[in-house]
Design a protein around this motif. Structure first.
Motif, mmCIF file in Angstrom:
data_model
loop_
_atom_site.group_PDB
_atom_site.id
_atom_site.type_symbol
_atom_site.label_atom_id
_atom_site.label_comp_id
_atom_site.label_asym_id
_atom_site.label_seq_id
_atom_site.Cartn_x
_atom_site.Cartn_y
_atom_site.Cartn_z
ATOM 1 N N ASN A 88 0.850 -1.194 0.000
ATOM 2 C CA ASN A 88 0.000 0.000 0.000
ATOM 3 C C ASN A 88 0.883 1.241 0.000
ATOM 4 O O ASN A 88 1.860 1.289 0.747
ATOM 5 C CB ASN A 88 -0.839 0.043 1.278
ATOM 6 N N ARG A 89 0.502 2.212 -0.783
ATOM 7 C CA ARG A 89 1.213 3.495 -0.750
ATOM 8 C C ARG A 89 0.187 4.614 -0.940
ATOM 9 O O ARG A 89 -0.894 4.379 -1.465
ATOM 10 C CB ARG A 89 2.265 3.609 -1.877
ATOM 11 N N SER A 90 0.587 5.820 -0.568
ATOM 12 C CA SER A 90 -0.290 6.977 -0.727
ATOM 13 C C SER A 90 0.300 7.913 -1.781
ATOM 14 O O SER A 90 1.522 8.100 -1.811
ATOM 15 C CB SER A 90 -0.380 7.749 0.596
ATOM 16 N N TYR A 91 -0.557 8.506 -2.604
ATOM 17 C CA TYR A 91 -0.091 9.506 -3.581
ATOM 18 C C TYR A 91 -1.071 10.671 -3.621
ATOM 19 O O TYR A 91 -2.281 10.472 -3.790
ATOM 20 C CB TYR A 91 0.081 8.872 -4.976
ATOM 21 N N SER A 92 -0.531 11.870 -3.459
ATOM 22 C CA SER A 92 -1.370 13.068 -3.519
ATOM 23 C C SER A 92 -1.948 13.224 -4.915
ATOM 24 O O SER A 92 -1.290 12.891 -5.904
ATOM 25 C CB SER A 92 -0.542 14.317 -3.205
ATOM 26 N N VAL A 107 4.220 10.731 -9.719
ATOM 27 C CA VAL A 107 5.029 9.841 -8.885
ATOM 28 C C VAL A 107 6.504 9.945 -9.261
ATOM 29 O O VAL A 107 6.862 9.870 -10.441
ATOM 30 C CB VAL A 107 4.548 8.379 -9.075
ATOM 31 N N ARG A 108 7.333 10.098 -8.225
ATOM 32 C CA ARG A 108 8.773 10.087 -8.468
ATOM 33 C C ARG A 108 9.324 8.681 -8.260
ATOM 34 O O ARG A 108 9.017 8.017 -7.277
ATOM 35 C CB ARG A 108 9.492 11.038 -7.525
ATOM 36 N N ARG A 109 10.150 8.260 -9.195
ATOM 37 C CA ARG A 109 10.757 6.924 -9.120
ATOM 38 C C ARG A 109 11.875 6.943 -8.085
ATOM 39 O O ARG A 109 12.864 7.672 -8.252
ATOM 40 C CB ARG A 109 11.329 6.568 -10.495
ATOM 41 N N ALA A 114 9.911 0.034 -4.041
ATOM 42 C CA ALA A 114 9.159 -1.085 -4.614
ATOM 43 C C ALA A 114 8.008 -0.588 -5.491
ATOM 44 O O ALA A 114 7.866 -0.979 -6.650
ATOM 45 C CB ALA A 114 8.631 -1.958 -3.479
ATOM 46 N N VAL A 115 7.174 0.297 -4.935
ATOM 47 C CA VAL A 115 5.954 0.671 -5.645
ATOM 48 C C VAL A 115 6.205 1.784 -6.670
ATOM 49 O O VAL A 115 5.693 1.740 -7.790
ATOM 50 C CB VAL A 115 4.858 1.090 -4.630
ATOM 51 N N SER A 116 7.024 2.768 -6.312
ATOM 52 C CA SER A 116 7.239 3.873 -7.260
ATOM 53 C C SER A 116 7.919 3.365 -8.534
ATOM 54 O O SER A 116 7.620 3.824 -9.636
ATOM 55 C CB SER A 116 8.040 5.002 -6.629
ATOM 56 N N ARG A 117 8.807 2.385 -8.411
ATOM 57 C CA ARG A 117 9.418 1.833 -9.630
ATOM 58 C C ARG A 117 8.392 1.065 -10.443
ATOM 59 O O ARG A 117 8.390 1.111 -11.670
ATOM 60 C CB ARG A 117 10.604 0.926 -9.276
HETATM 61 C C1 LIG Z 1 0.253 11.438 2.259
HETATM 62 C C2 LIG Z 1 1.324 11.017 1.278
HETATM 63 C C3 LIG Z 1 1.291 11.521 -0.016
HETATM 64 C C4 LIG Z 1 2.300 11.144 -0.922
HETATM 65 N N1 LIG Z 1 2.260 11.675 -2.187
HETATM 66 C C5 LIG Z 1 3.229 11.336 -3.055
HETATM 67 C C6 LIG Z 1 3.229 11.901 -4.380
HETATM 68 O O1 LIG Z 1 2.357 12.695 -4.754
HETATM 69 N N2 LIG Z 1 4.225 11.514 -5.228
HETATM 70 C C7 LIG Z 1 5.208 10.628 -4.842
HETATM 71 O O2 LIG Z 1 6.074 10.296 -5.674
HETATM 72 N N3 LIG Z 1 5.231 10.110 -3.593
HETATM 73 C C8 LIG Z 1 4.270 10.421 -2.705
HETATM 74 N N4 LIG Z 1 4.288 9.873 -1.455
HETATM 75 C C9 LIG Z 1 5.324 8.865 -1.122
HETATM 76 C C10 LIG Z 1 4.840 7.481 -1.557
HETATM 77 O O3 LIG Z 1 3.722 7.075 -0.774
HETATM 78 C C11 LIG Z 1 5.908 6.383 -1.378
HETATM 79 O O4 LIG Z 1 6.388 6.436 -0.063
HETATM 80 C C12 LIG Z 1 7.052 6.554 -2.356
HETATM 81 O O5 LIG Z 1 6.576 6.445 -3.698
HETATM 82 C C13 LIG Z 1 8.121 5.460 -2.116
HETATM 83 O O6 LIG Z 1 7.484 4.204 -2.195
HETATM 84 P P1 LIG Z 1 8.280 2.958 -2.749
HETATM 85 O O7 LIG Z 1 7.420 1.756 -2.561
HETATM 86 O O8 LIG Z 1 8.760 3.211 -4.115
HETATM 87 O O9 LIG Z 1 9.515 2.916 -1.796
HETATM 88 P P2 LIG Z 1 9.769 1.884 -0.578
HETATM 89 O O10 LIG Z 1 10.037 0.542 -1.134
HETATM 90 O O11 LIG Z 1 8.682 2.039 0.430
HETATM 91 O O12 LIG Z 1 11.091 2.505 -0.006
HETATM 92 C C14 LIG Z 1 11.051 3.734 0.747
HETATM 93 C C15 LIG Z 1 12.399 4.412 0.616
HETATM 94 O O13 LIG Z 1 13.420 3.585 1.111
HETATM 95 C C16 LIG Z 1 14.398 3.369 0.104
HETATM 96 N N5 LIG Z 1 14.749 1.952 0.168
HETATM 97 C C17 LIG Z 1 13.986 0.901 -0.212
HETATM 98 N N6 LIG Z 1 14.647 -0.242 -0.007
HETATM 99 C C18 LIG Z 1 15.850 0.103 0.521
HETATM 100 C C19 LIG Z 1 16.966 -0.625 0.970
HETATM 101 N N7 LIG Z 1 17.006 -1.969 0.894
HETATM 102 N N8 LIG Z 1 18.005 0.067 1.447
HETATM 103 C C20 LIG Z 1 18.003 1.411 1.536
HETATM 104 N N9 LIG Z 1 16.963 2.151 1.122
HETATM 105 C C21 LIG Z 1 15.910 1.511 0.630
HETATM 106 C C22 LIG Z 1 13.751 3.690 -1.231
HETATM 107 O O14 LIG Z 1 14.686 4.202 -2.162
HETATM 108 C C23 LIG Z 1 12.759 4.732 -0.829
HETATM 109 O O15 LIG Z 1 13.369 5.992 -0.837
HETATM 110 C C24 LIG Z 1 3.313 10.246 -0.529
HETATM 111 C C25 LIG Z 1 3.320 9.728 0.771
HETATM 112 C C26 LIG Z 1 2.342 10.115 1.669
HETATM 113 C C27 LIG Z 1 2.370 9.543 3.065
#
Ligand SMILES: Cc1cc2nc3c(=O)[nH]c(=O)nc-3n(C[C@H](O)[C@H](O)[C@H](O)COP(=O)(O)OP(=O)(O)OC[C@H]3O[C@@H](n4cnc5c(N)ncnc54)[C@H](O)[C@@H]3O)c2cc1C
Ligand code: FES
Length: 380
Positions: A88-92, A107-109, A114-117
């Motif tokens: 689960n993730r949140s995106y504005s 969304v920024r990669r 996991a999810v942004s990619r």
């Molecule tokens: C209210 C709210 C609104 C949001 N709005 C947006 C939006 O508009 N746009 C947006 O892009 N994001 C937004 N986000 C952030 C979004 O929800 C995610 O947190 C974001 O996309 C990262 O998720 P992910 O699954 O890609 O990273 P995750 O897998 O959850 O990893 C989180 C961070 O840890 C790092 N990481 C992962 N694994 C490792 C490891 N093994 N070692 C070291 N570092 C690691 C990743 O590089 C990343 O920076 C928002 C978050 C909230 C709470």
């Protein structure tokens, strides 16, 4: 086990119905819906910068208008199955609520995210995504104050974009100070549209700080946001409502500057996008605290499991230690995905942004925030 987004997915009776007459104009009627759950279809994918994409979403049902309305600044919770696990993730929402036929998530990669990619690299037109919302209280409609200062960094621009698009569309008479920090001109998300909005809206004042722009590459402020630059850019700063969104260090730094400038803290609203620490699943660690568990006992009634808490541990962390599944996303108290019902006991919750009055009356807590102060039983 707490309900996942799909399990909560909508029976039409549960949804709050839009009470507007069928012939009301969907472009101008105010937002009303909350607690929607269902599927949206990717209508298009727009490249914004080398590592940021906008996913434009439309109703999966084929209907013309979105099945819910929202307020500028709110976000959606989305869920994906990745590598056999549900995430689960949140995106504005970056688009304006006056657009009733679609909404945008930008969304920024994250290099190891996991999810942004998944979203940026793999999502294609016509893919379906599971979503829930709209959620969030980091909102501004023009009624809360007679001017607004929007300060964002990086992808934290998304809620500010929704607010600026909406206020411009409404010909809102107040001043909007749009302050954005990014590294280089290449990283400036929505740069073209912001320039267009500025032309359309004489009340929109845009100021951009670029921390790594070369000389000659950027005519505006180079470097980070400073106290002097803020004070120069926004007249009467101390009297205005201020919203800040971006990476946690940028937000903390900006809050400290505002404090030095004597801005009353109650005028400053913030939304953190990043978790303060990667979740255990994200970090790939199962490390346990080294201290003895001597705190109050926590019982997960559906799983029939109990454990004493370590000092400062949250209900979510105790559940993770015991292998009890509670869904989560932000871990900072904003998204509401980790809501669980507490049937006995008391907890401290530092942030409760995702709880409304009904939740509180029903004994719902945020597992990511709840630290037990007495023996606690939760339905998980
Ligand atoms: C209210 C709210 C609104 C949001 N709005 C947006 C939006 O508009 N746009 C947006 O892009 N994001 C937004 N986000 C952030 C979004 O929800 C995610 O947190 C974001 O996309 C990262 O998720 P992910 O699954 O890609 O990273 P995750 O897998 O959850 O990893 C989180 C961070 O840890 C790092 N990481 C992962 N694994 C490792 C490891 N093994 N070692 C070291 N570092 C690691 C990743 O590089 C990343 O920076 C928002 C978050 C909230 C709470
Ligand atoms: S995980 Fe988002 S509020 Fe708890």
């Amino acid at each position: 086990m707490s309900k996942s987004i799909s399990e909560k997915a909508t029976s039409s009776e549960e949804d709050e119905k839009d009470p507007r007459p069928a012939d009301s104009n969907p472009k101008t009627t105010p937002p009303l819906t909350k607690n929607w759950r269902g599927q949206l279809r990717v209508e298009s994918v727009i490249i914004e910068t080398p590592n940021v994409k906008t996913i434009r979403l439309v109703p999966a049902s084929g209907e013309r208008y979105l099945p819910f309305t929202y307020v500028p600044g709110q976000f959606l919770n989305v869920a994906f199955w990745i590598g056999g696990g549900r995430m689960n993730r949140s995106y504005s929402i970056s688009s304006s609520p006056h657009e009733r036929e679609y909404l945008d998530l930008t969304v920024r990669r994250e290099p190891r995210g996991a999810v942004s990619r998944h979203i940026v690299d793999l999502l294609r037109k016509d893919d379906l995504i599971e979503a829930g919302g709209p959620v969030g209280m980091f909102t501004f409609t023009g009624e809360e104050a007679d001017s607004i200062v929007l300060i964002s960094g990086g992808v934290g621009i998304t809620p500010m974009m929704s607010i600026s698009r909406y206020l411009t569309e409404q010909s809102w008479p107040g001043d909007i100070y749009f302050i954005y920090a990014c590294r280089t001109p290449e990283d400036y998300i929505f740069s073209k549209e912001i320039a267009e909005l500025e032309k359309r809206n004489p009340k929109l004042h845009v100021a951009i700080a670029m921390s790594r722009a070369e000389e000659g590459e950027w005519k505006g402020h180079r470097g980070r946001i400073t106290k002097e630059w803020l004070a120069e850019t926004v007249p009467d700063l101390t009297s205005r409502r201020i919203h800040i969104c971006g990476p946690i260090p940028m937000m903390d730094g900006t809050k400290a500057l505002l404090d030095e400038l004597d801005v009353p803290s109650e005028q400053v609203k913030t939304e953190a996008f990043g978790t303060p620490k990667p979740s255990p699943a994200a970090a790939g660690t199962t490390a346990k605290p080294s201290t003895e568990a001597s705190g109050p006992l926590v019982t997960f009634s559906k799983n029939n499991k109990s454990a004493k808490s370590h000092p400062g541990q949250t209900v979510l962390e105790i559940a993770e230690d015991l292998g009890v599944e509670i869904q989560f996303s932000c871990r900072v108290g904003t998204c509401g995905i980790c809501k669980v019902k507490m049937t006995a006991g008391e907890v401290d919750q530092e942030v409760q942004d995702a709880l409304d009055d009904d939740d509180k009356a029903d004994g719902i807590i945020l597992a990511c925030q709840a630290k037990p102060t007495t023996e606690v039983t939760v339905e998980a």
